[in-house]
Design a protein around this motif. Structure first.
Motif, PDB file in Angstrom:
ATOM      1  N   PHE A  63       0.818  -1.208   0.000  1.00  0.00           N
ATOM      2  CA  PHE A  63       0.000   0.000   0.000  1.00  0.00           C
ATOM      3  C   PHE A  63       0.854   1.261   0.000  1.00  0.00           C
ATOM      4  CE2 PHE A  63      -3.049  -3.178   1.107  1.00  0.00           C
ATOM      5  CZ  PHE A  63      -4.246  -2.723   0.560  1.00  0.00           C
ATOM      6  N   LYS A  64       2.030   1.189   0.618  1.00  0.00           N
ATOM      7  CA  LYS A  64       2.936   2.342   0.573  1.00  0.00           C
ATOM      8  C   LYS A  64       3.403   2.585  -0.861  1.00  0.00           C
ATOM      9  CE  LYS A  64       4.713   2.359   5.300  1.00  0.00           C
ATOM     10  NZ  LYS A  64       5.922   2.403   6.158  1.00  0.00           N
ATOM     11  N   ARG A  65       3.669   1.494  -1.581  1.00  0.00           N
ATOM     12  CA  ARG A  65       4.063   1.630  -2.992  1.00  0.00           C
ATOM     13  C   ARG A  65       2.911   2.228  -3.801  1.00  0.00           C
ATOM     14  NH1 ARG A  65       5.422  -3.886  -3.284  1.00  0.00           N
ATOM     15  NH2 ARG A  65       4.043  -4.051  -5.097  1.00  0.00           N
ATOM     16  N   TYR A  66       1.699   1.699  -3.576  1.00  0.00           N
ATOM     17  CA  TYR A  66       0.543   2.179  -4.328  1.00  0.00           C
ATOM     18  C   TYR A  66       0.331   3.674  -4.093  1.00  0.00           C
ATOM     19  CZ  TYR A  66      -0.681  -2.830  -4.695  1.00  0.00           C
ATOM     20  OH  TYR A  66      -0.680  -4.175  -4.940  1.00  0.00           O
ATOM     21  N   LEU A 125       3.004   5.708  -5.816  1.00  0.00           N
ATOM     22  CA  LEU A 125       2.784   5.708  -7.261  1.00  0.00           C
ATOM     23  C   LEU A 125       1.682   6.684  -7.648  1.00  0.00           C
ATOM     24  CD1 LEU A 125       3.203   4.474 -10.102  1.00  0.00           C
ATOM     25  CD2 LEU A 125       1.510   2.733  -9.478  1.00  0.00           C
ATOM     26  N   MET A 126       0.568   6.674  -6.923  1.00  0.00           N
ATOM     27  CA  MET A 126      -0.557   7.551  -7.270  1.00  0.00           C
ATOM     28  C   MET A 126      -0.183   9.025  -7.110  1.00  0.00           C
ATOM     29  SD  MET A 126      -2.738   5.440  -8.350  1.00  0.00           S
ATOM     30  CE  MET A 126      -4.428   6.030  -8.369  1.00  0.00           C
ATOM     31  N   GLU A 127       0.625   9.330  -6.098  1.00  0.00           N
ATOM     32  CA  GLU A 127       1.095  10.710  -5.942  1.00  0.00           C
ATOM     33  C   GLU A 127       1.996  11.103  -7.109  1.00  0.00           C
ATOM     34  OE1 GLU A 127       0.123  12.906  -3.875  1.00  0.00           O
ATOM     35  OE2 GLU A 127      -1.028  11.646  -2.505  1.00  0.00           O
ATOM     36  N   GLU A 128       2.838  10.190  -7.551  1.00  0.00           N
ATOM     37  CA  GLU A 128       3.711  10.449  -8.705  1.00  0.00           C
ATOM     38  C   GLU A 128       2.877  10.725  -9.960  1.00  0.00           C
ATOM     39  OE1 GLU A 128       6.296   7.135  -9.213  1.00  0.00           O
ATOM     40  OE2 GLU A 128       7.487   7.546  -7.427  1.00  0.00           O
ATOM     41  N   LEU A 129       1.836   9.930 -10.158  1.00  0.00           N
ATOM     42  CA  LEU A 129       0.988  10.091 -11.341  1.00  0.00           C
ATOM     43  C   LEU A 129       0.237  11.412 -11.294  1.00  0.00           C
ATOM     44  CD1 LEU A 129      -0.444   6.486 -11.842  1.00  0.00           C
ATOM     45  CD2 LEU A 129       1.652   7.501 -12.735  1.00  0.00           C
ATOM     46  N   LEU A 157       0.958  -0.411 -11.605  1.00  0.00           N
ATOM     47  CA  LEU A 157       0.100   0.376 -12.499  1.00  0.00           C
ATOM     48  C   LEU A 157      -1.141  -0.419 -12.904  1.00  0.00           C
ATOM     49  CD1 LEU A 157       2.603   2.097 -14.977  1.00  0.00           C
ATOM     50  CD2 LEU A 157       1.091   3.267 -13.366  1.00  0.00           C
ATOM     51  N   LEU A 158      -0.914  -1.691 -13.181  1.00  0.00           N
ATOM     52  CA  LEU A 158      -2.016  -2.575 -13.557  1.00  0.00           C
ATOM     53  C   LEU A 158      -2.989  -2.738 -12.390  1.00  0.00           C
ATOM     54  CD1 LEU A 158      -3.055  -4.420 -15.865  1.00  0.00           C
ATOM     55  CD2 LEU A 158      -1.728  -6.271 -14.827  1.00  0.00           C
ATOM     56  N   LYS A 159      -2.447  -2.907 -11.190  1.00  0.00           N
ATOM     57  CA  LYS A 159      -3.278  -3.090  -9.985  1.00  0.00           C
ATOM     58  C   LYS A 159      -4.092  -1.831  -9.699  1.00  0.00           C
ATOM     59  CE  LYS A 159      -4.173  -6.005  -6.571  1.00  0.00           C
ATOM     60  NZ  LYS A 159      -4.688  -7.369  -6.808  1.00  0.00           N
ATOM     61  N   MET A 160      -3.521  -0.675  -9.969  1.00  0.00           N
ATOM     62  CA  MET A 160      -4.222   0.593  -9.744  1.00  0.00           C
ATOM     63  C   MET A 160      -5.146   0.962 -10.902  1.00  0.00           C
ATOM     64  SD  MET A 160      -3.423   1.710  -6.757  1.00  0.00           S
ATOM     65  CE  MET A 160      -3.628  -0.031  -6.368  1.00  0.00           C
ATOM     66  N   GLU A 207     -12.266  -0.255  -9.544  1.00  0.00           N
ATOM     67  CA  GLU A 207     -12.079  -0.634  -8.150  1.00  0.00           C
ATOM     68  C   GLU A 207     -10.662  -1.183  -7.954  1.00  0.00           C
ATOM     69  OE1 GLU A 207     -14.764  -0.850  -5.597  1.00  0.00           O
ATOM     70  OE2 GLU A 207     -15.657   0.593  -6.986  1.00  0.00           O
ATOM     71  N   THR A 208      -9.978  -0.690  -6.933  1.00  0.00           N
ATOM     72  CA  THR A 208      -8.610  -1.128  -6.637  1.00  0.00           C
ATOM     73  C   THR A 208      -8.472  -1.312  -5.125  1.00  0.00           C
ATOM     74  OG1 THR A 208      -7.643   1.063  -6.214  1.00  0.00           O
ATOM     75  CG2 THR A 208      -7.827   0.365  -8.536  1.00  0.00           C
ATOM     76  N   PRO A 209      -7.335  -1.827  -4.657  1.00  0.00           N
ATOM     77  CA  PRO A 209      -7.139  -1.929  -3.201  1.00  0.00           C
ATOM     78  C   PRO A 209      -7.206  -0.586  -2.491  1.00  0.00           C
ATOM     79  CG  PRO A 209      -5.565  -3.334  -4.341  1.00  0.00           C
ATOM     80  CD  PRO A 209      -6.268  -2.537  -5.397  1.00  0.00           C
ATOM     81  N   LEU A 210      -6.970   0.532  -3.217  1.00  0.00           N
ATOM     82  CA  LEU A 210      -7.049   1.860  -2.611  1.00  0.00           C
ATOM     83  C   LEU A 210      -8.411   2.524  -2.805  1.00  0.00           C
ATOM     84  CD1 LEU A 210      -3.655   3.590  -3.583  1.00  0.00           C
ATOM     85  CD2 LEU A 210      -4.226   2.365  -1.477  1.00  0.00           C
TER      86      LEU A 210
END
Length: 608
Positions: A109-112, A115-119, A179-182, A235-238
């Protein structure tokens, strides 16, 4: 959400400067040993809000609000308990101690989140530097979006091109999978390890959780030729669209007081209202209002105002919100409805009239009870005996959804007054409605039990096709009305696999896939692919009207129960066919042994 260590919670107030933390939000003045200010929780001209540093408490002698620093931050910043603790600790330079016995936070979740902040930063940068930015900048200007509001909501631009994101991250297998998971890239059909970007050539709206972290995105097309008009993250884990509200973080951050919270339909409605200084506003994310939304909203304000367009779609959305709201009503919660003039939405209306005029509309919005009665009256020939009977029947069915006894009684009195009957007669009608629903429920249960039991008959007995169809029809109806039922990241693939194993389930499986691929599909969009198949389309339209009406929670329970019932029927039907196909006693015995082995294996798997 992680659990905070209990000893840390108890000790935290003793380690922080309550005056300093409150003074960041409310200008305090020294008054002897204490500090005073005008209360931030009610309107007043003479200061009655007092902070007592020696006791680490605050108290207002005007409205009675009092407590410690955590209570203050929860109320002033509109935060949940753990979020308030993290805020107090963070602003005081103290590291939060979490309960070591609790389940550790999944490092993915820290990675996710990173990543979303980067995007989000990538899309914001593209809005400033992309060679194709002119059209998106012109669009934003034409919609009246200022630079400061664009910055507040972190608006961005997904540039044209199929693989901008994928190309930036493709050298890292972990990043590609994230990216795929998000849901930010989509696999190409029949091409392994090859992907394209979900968002292309769109104005981008980051979706934030209550802490302000980016958990998903929405994108709007810039050309009328492209579709869909709006596209959300899946829908994603976040991100779960049935639980999140667009603008809630900004509502809490930029609103000094939130006496009422306005629920609108779209991103641009939220942004347009913020542009005019109305910050107590949120939007659902391409889905109908859910019970989870109502739980979040009721923690934010005591009054919820649903504001919808005045067209048929808006009225239908308002009516669905009412039905979802009835079981959620509790003491102190007021729910109102504001239907705008036909052809208007909050975005267009706020730009044609003043914020003061719009706020007046909000203040004068219909109460839930008035909206309920007026809506049903418009559906029946109310001036006739038959019409009043229908009004009573329809009202009774909705009153049964209310779990708050005092409000339920008030609605019963309102129904009696509306149709000119005494309360006792209305209560009898409601009791009869409960009895009829109970009878209907048990009739369905017996019918489904009969379907299952028929496979145990010694003599072959034909199962009623209409009974099997009713199971499939009920599942389809649930999916059409609540696509979010099949969008849970943890269960969506399992549900699709289970449905695919059922005979003649093509339409159900297709609907499940459509709902999973496009997370913001409306009911109409979900049925659109079937318009060329007149017979199927007409049947699906019939099933889109849920009778009897179920809340999202009830529909989820109904779907799961019905799916299990259908599986059991076909499983036993298959078992029976295997036994009947045996030509000798030894073959029959072998079949039975295989069946018993598979049952034992299944039981062990469940236990493990």
């Amino acid at each position: 959400m992680p659990f905070v260590d209990r000893d840390f919670i108890n000790d935290l107030p003793n380690r922080v400067d309550i005056v300093g933390l409150i003074n960041k939000r409310v200008a305090l003045k020294k008054a002897g040993k204490d500090y005073k200010a005008c209360c931030p929780f009610h309107e007043e001209k003479t200061p009655s809000f007092t902070v007592v540093p020696t006791k680490q408490i605050y108290h207002c002698f005007g409205c009675g609000e009092s407590g410690g620093i955590i209570d203050f931050i929860m109320k002033y910043d509109h935060l949940a308990f753990v979020e308030a603790i993290e805020t107090v600790a963070g602003e005081s330079g103290i590291s939060v101690v979490y309960d070591q016995t609790a389940k550790p936070v999944d490092m993915r979740f820290k990675r996710y989140n990173k990543l979303m902040e980067e995007l989000s930063s990538f899309y914001q940068e593209q809005l400033k530097t992309s060679a194709a930015k002119k059209k998106v900048v012109d669009y934003a200007k034409n919609r009246g979006v200022s630079g400061s509001i664009a910055k507040r909501f972190e608006l961005g631009f997904a540039p044209p091109g199929w693989t901008n994101l994928f190309d930036a991250y493709k050298d890292s297998e972990e990043s590609t999978q994230d990216l795929l998971k998000m849901g930010m890239i989509v696999p190409k059909k029949d091409k392994k390890d090859d992907y394209y970007d979900r968002f292309r050539d769109r104005l981008m709206f980051p979706i934030h959780n209550t802490k302000g972290s980016v958990i998903g995105f929405g994108g709007r097309v810039l050309s009328s030729k492209d579709n869909p008009k709006y596209l959300n993250s899946p829908e994603t884990p976040l991100f779960s669209k049935s639980k999140e509200l667009y603008g809630l973080y900004h509502c809490r951050k930029y609103s000094r007081k939130i006496d009422a919270i306005i629920v609108v339909e779209g991103y641009m409605d939220v942004i347009a209202l913020h542009q005019q200084g109305i910050t107590n506003v949120v939007a659902t994310l391409g889905t109908a209002t859910t019970s989870s939304h109502l739980q979040v909203l009721s923690r934010t304000a005591e009054t919820i105002v649903f504001c919808f367009d005045g067209d048929k779609a808006g009225r239908d959305a308002a009516w669905k919100a009412l039905q979802t709201s009835l079981p959620a009503i509790t003491a102190g919660l007021v729910i109102k409805f504001l239907l705008l003039p036909e052809g208007e939405d909050p975005d267009t209306l706020i730009n044609s009239e003043s914020a003061k005029a719009f706020n007046k509309r909000v203040d004068e919005a219909q109460t839930l009870s008035n909206f309920l009665f007026e809506h049903i009256k418009a559906e029946v020939p109310f001036n006739t005996i038959e019409g009043k009977t229908l009004f009573l029947e329809k009202s009774a069915a909705l009153v049964n959804l209310v779990s708050y006894p005092i409000y339920q009684q008030q609605l019963i009195e309102g129904i009696a007054q509306t149709i000119g009957q005494n309360i006792t007669q209305v209560e009898k009608a409601i009791e009869q409605n409960i009895a009829n629903n109970t009878q209907h429920y048990y009739a369905n249960a017996l019918e489904q039990a009969e379907i299952v039991n028929q496979s145990f008959q010694t003599k072959p007995k034909r199962t009623s096709p209409s009974s099997i169809k009713s199971l499939m029809s009920r599942m389809i109806s649930c999916v059409i009305n609540y696509p979010s039922l099949v969008n849970d990241p943890e269960t969506s693939s399992v549900i699709e696999e289970r449905a695919r194993k059922l005979p003649k389930s093509d339409v159900l499986v297709e609907l499940i896939r459509h709902a999973q691929v496009e997370s913001d599909l409306s009911k109409e969009a979900l049925l659109l692919p079937y318009k060329s198949k007149e017979r199927v389309y007409n049947r699906l339209k019939e099933l889109s009207v849920m009778e009897p009406f179920l809340s999202e929670y009830e529909a989820k329970e109904e779907f799961g129960y019905t799916l299990t019932a259908a599986e059991k029927f076909y499983e036993r039907k298959s078992t029976k066919a295997s036994i009947l196909s045996a030509k000798t006693h030894d073959e029959e015995k072998a079949v039975m042994q295989d069946i018993m082995k598979s049952k034992v294996s299944a039981t062990r798997q469940k236990k493990s």
